[in-house]
Scaffold this motif. Structure first.
Motif, PDB file in Angstrom:
ATOM      1  N   THR A 210       0.849  -1.188   0.000  1.00 22.44           N
ATOM      2  CA  THR A 210       0.000   0.000   0.000  1.00 22.44           C
ATOM      3  C   THR A 210       0.888   1.242   0.000  1.00 22.44           C
ATOM      4  OG1 THR A 210      -1.721  -1.164   1.236  1.00 22.44           O
ATOM      5  CG2 THR A 210      -1.830   1.239   1.221  1.00 22.44           C
ATOM      6  N   TRP A 211       0.664   2.112  -0.972  1.00 25.85           N
ATOM      7  CA  TRP A 211       1.509   3.288  -1.120  1.00 25.85           C
ATOM      8  C   TRP A 211       1.207   4.328  -0.047  1.00 25.85           C
ATOM      9  CZ3 TRP A 211       5.886   4.900  -2.695  1.00 25.85           C
ATOM     10  CH2 TRP A 211       6.139   6.263  -2.889  1.00 25.85           C
ATOM     11  N   SER A 212       2.264   4.818   0.608  1.00 30.09           N
ATOM     12  CA  SER A 212       2.164   5.918   1.559  1.00 30.09           C
ATOM     13  C   SER A 212       2.848   7.132   0.952  1.00 30.09           C
ATOM     14  CB  SER A 212       2.827   5.550   2.892  1.00 30.09           C
ATOM     15  OG  SER A 212       2.945   6.692   3.717  1.00 30.09           O
ATOM     16  N   ALA A 213       2.056   8.114   0.544  1.00 35.98           N
ATOM     17  CA  ALA A 213       2.636   9.317  -0.051  1.00 35.98           C
ATOM     18  C   ALA A 213       3.460  10.088   0.970  1.00 35.98           C
ATOM     19  CB  ALA A 213       1.523  10.199  -0.618  1.00 35.98           C
ATOM     20  N   ALA A 214       3.048  10.037   2.234  1.00 37.01           N
ATOM     21  CA  ALA A 214       3.767  10.760   3.281  1.00 37.01           C
ATOM     22  C   ALA A 214       5.163  10.186   3.489  1.00 37.01           C
ATOM     23  CB  ALA A 214       2.969  10.721   4.582  1.00 37.01           C
ATOM     24  N   LYS A 215       5.262   8.857   3.494  1.00 33.90           N
ATOM     25  CA  LYS A 215       6.550   8.200   3.728  1.00 33.90           C
ATOM     26  C   LYS A 215       7.301   7.910   2.437  1.00 33.90           C
ATOM     27  CE  LYS A 215       5.007   5.943   7.987  1.00 33.90           C
ATOM     28  NZ  LYS A 215       4.810   4.641   8.694  1.00 33.90           N
ATOM     29  N   LYS A 216       6.609   8.006   1.311  1.00 33.21           N
ATOM     30  CA  LYS A 216       7.170   7.652   0.011  1.00 33.21           C
ATOM     31  C   LYS A 216       7.707   6.229   0.021  1.00 33.21           C
ATOM     32  CE  LYS A 216       8.197  12.370  -1.394  1.00 33.21           C
ATOM     33  NZ  LYS A 216       9.204  13.314  -1.921  1.00 33.21           N
ATOM     34  N   ARG A 217       6.897   5.353   0.594  1.00 32.09           N
ATOM     35  CA  ARG A 217       7.231   3.946   0.712  1.00 32.09           C
ATOM     36  C   ARG A 217       5.973   3.109   0.537  1.00 32.09           C
ATOM     37  NH1 ARG A 217      11.609   5.756   0.295  1.00 32.09           N
ATOM     38  NH2 ARG A 217      13.495   5.360   1.535  1.00 32.09           N
ATOM     39  N   GLN A 219       3.890   0.306   2.176  1.00 34.26           N
ATOM     40  CA  GLN A 219       3.669  -0.396   3.435  1.00 34.26           C
ATOM     41  C   GLN A 219       3.320  -1.862   3.122  1.00 34.26           C
ATOM     42  OE1 GLN A 219       4.679   2.743   5.397  1.00 34.26           O
ATOM     43  NE2 GLN A 219       3.579   1.345   6.722  1.00 34.26           N
ATOM     44  N   VAL A 220       3.983  -2.802   3.803  1.00 35.26           N
ATOM     45  CA  VAL A 220       3.814  -4.224   3.509  1.00 35.26           C
ATOM     46  C   VAL A 220       2.892  -4.869   4.536  1.00 35.26           C
ATOM     47  CG1 VAL A 220       4.978  -6.443   3.176  1.00 35.26           C
ATOM     48  CG2 VAL A 220       6.143  -4.309   2.541  1.00 35.26           C
ATOM     49  N   ALA A 221       1.880  -5.589   4.045  1.00 35.12           N
ATOM     50  CA  ALA A 221       1.048  -6.453   4.884  1.00 35.12           C
ATOM     51  C   ALA A 221       1.217  -7.882   4.382  1.00 35.12           C
ATOM     52  CB  ALA A 221      -0.411  -6.036   4.829  1.00 35.12           C
ATOM     53  N   MET A 222       1.446  -8.812   5.310  1.00 37.42           N
ATOM     54  CA  MET A 222       1.629 -10.212   4.942  1.00 37.42           C
ATOM     55  C   MET A 222       0.451 -11.017   5.464  1.00 37.42           C
ATOM     56  SD  MET A 222       5.683 -10.741   5.692  1.00 37.42           S
ATOM     57  CE  MET A 222       6.834  -9.382   5.514  1.00 37.42           C
TER      58      MET A 222
END
Length: 311
Positions: A210-217, A219-222
């Motif tokens: 899931t893209w986080s514009a704030a973190k520019k990363r 986010q991984v969910a498994m």
């Protein structure tokens, strides 16, 4: 090949705190004891390049420790449609503890050829695979060849509680950066499709980015459980996943993921998805990623995930 430095995010602090909380008993191996798989008798001994660690990835193995510091995380299918991770590190980014550590698979041997001659840390391997590991261009470091480097934690049951202290490995991990296969870092290519969420599915496992514009990363969910890992780039590499000649103790076939050859991929970076092609002519060659019109692709600086999915 030119040397390239991976710039990692700040999530490593959380992993370090988790590592500090682990307690357990040291697994005493027999030590190197002479020349073995991947070793040479040359003057000064073997100089380690990068470190690759095989990581458990079922529910009881989470949360992981030390993965935020990895430069590259490869995602592979294993028996029963589950997944395992192969985390790759440079010396300057080694955390104090990594794990849980699990057993090697045949896929790892060809995959790691693009990293030169890495140290491979793993919990063990079935007997029929041992000759292939011995012949591979890597330095094998399971517990029995790494005195004092592994320990069992008391916070979870076996086999999900084996951890590595990478600073205790011999030879030491000395590479200051990685020279991985076909990777370039820089601005995004033109185009791409805006993408907020991308899910990668295995028969019995799934990963949601899931893209986080704030973190520019990303986010991984498994398997639906969110965690702290957040790569800058995710490559979904489509390839052939077939049965190997190896089986687990229950008779399930061990999948073999082909990392040599060519095919298509999707590159996730900067909140967009880019169609891509990949090519790797042999197990010692780097993997080259290009746009559909043949231009080499650049990746965002930070942790990279490569998930191998059946095409």
């Amino acid at each position: 090949m030119r040397r390239r430095t991976f710039l990692l995010g700040s999530a490593g602090a959380a992993a370090g705190s988790a590592a500090a909380a682990l307690t357990g008993c040291t697994i005493e191996g027999n030590g190197p004891g002479g020349t073995g798989p991947g070793e040479e008798d040359g003057k000064g001994g073997v100089t380690g390049t990068v470190l690759a660690v095989k990581i458990d990835n079922v529910g009881p193995a989470r949360p992981h420790t030390g993965l935020a510091e990895a430069s590259v995380i490869h995602v592979e299918q294993v028996e029963s449609g589950l997944s395992r991770l192969l985390a790759v590190y440079a010396a300057e980014d080694l955390p104090p503890v990594i794990g849980p550590v699990r057993s090697a698979r045949e896929t790892d041997l060809a995959l790691l050829g693009q990293y030169g001659r890495p140290v491979l840390a793993y919990s063990g391997a079935q007997g029929k695979l041992q000759p292939l590991i011995a012949d591979a261009e890597l330095i094998a470091r399971p517990p029995e060849r790494s005195s004092g480097a592994y320990f069992r934690s008391a916070d979870r049951p076996a086999p999900h509680n084996l951890y590595l202290r990478p600073a205790r490995l011999k030879p030491a991990i000395t590479a200051r950066d990685l020279t991985p296969a076909g990777l370039r870092f820089g601005p995004p290519p033109p185009g791409g499709t805006p993408t907020a969420v991308r899910t990668v599915r295995f028969p019995s496992a799934r990963f949601t980015f899931t893209w986080s514009a704030a973190k520019k990363r990303w986010q991984v969910a498994m398997d639906g459980a969110a965690g702290a890992l957040a790569p800058a780039t995710v490559v979904v590499q489509k390839t052939r996943v077939r049965d190997s000649r190896f089986h687990d103790r229950w008779g399930n076939s061990s999948p073999y993921t082909e990392t040599v050859g060519s095919g298509t991929a999707v590159v996730l970076r900067d909140g967009r998805a880019y169609e891509a092609k990949w090519e790797r002519p042999d197990a010692r060659a780097e993997t080259v990623y290009t746009s559909p019109d043949g231009e080499r692709l650049s990746f965002a600086r930070g942790q990279l995930w490569i998930a191998y999915v059946k095409r």
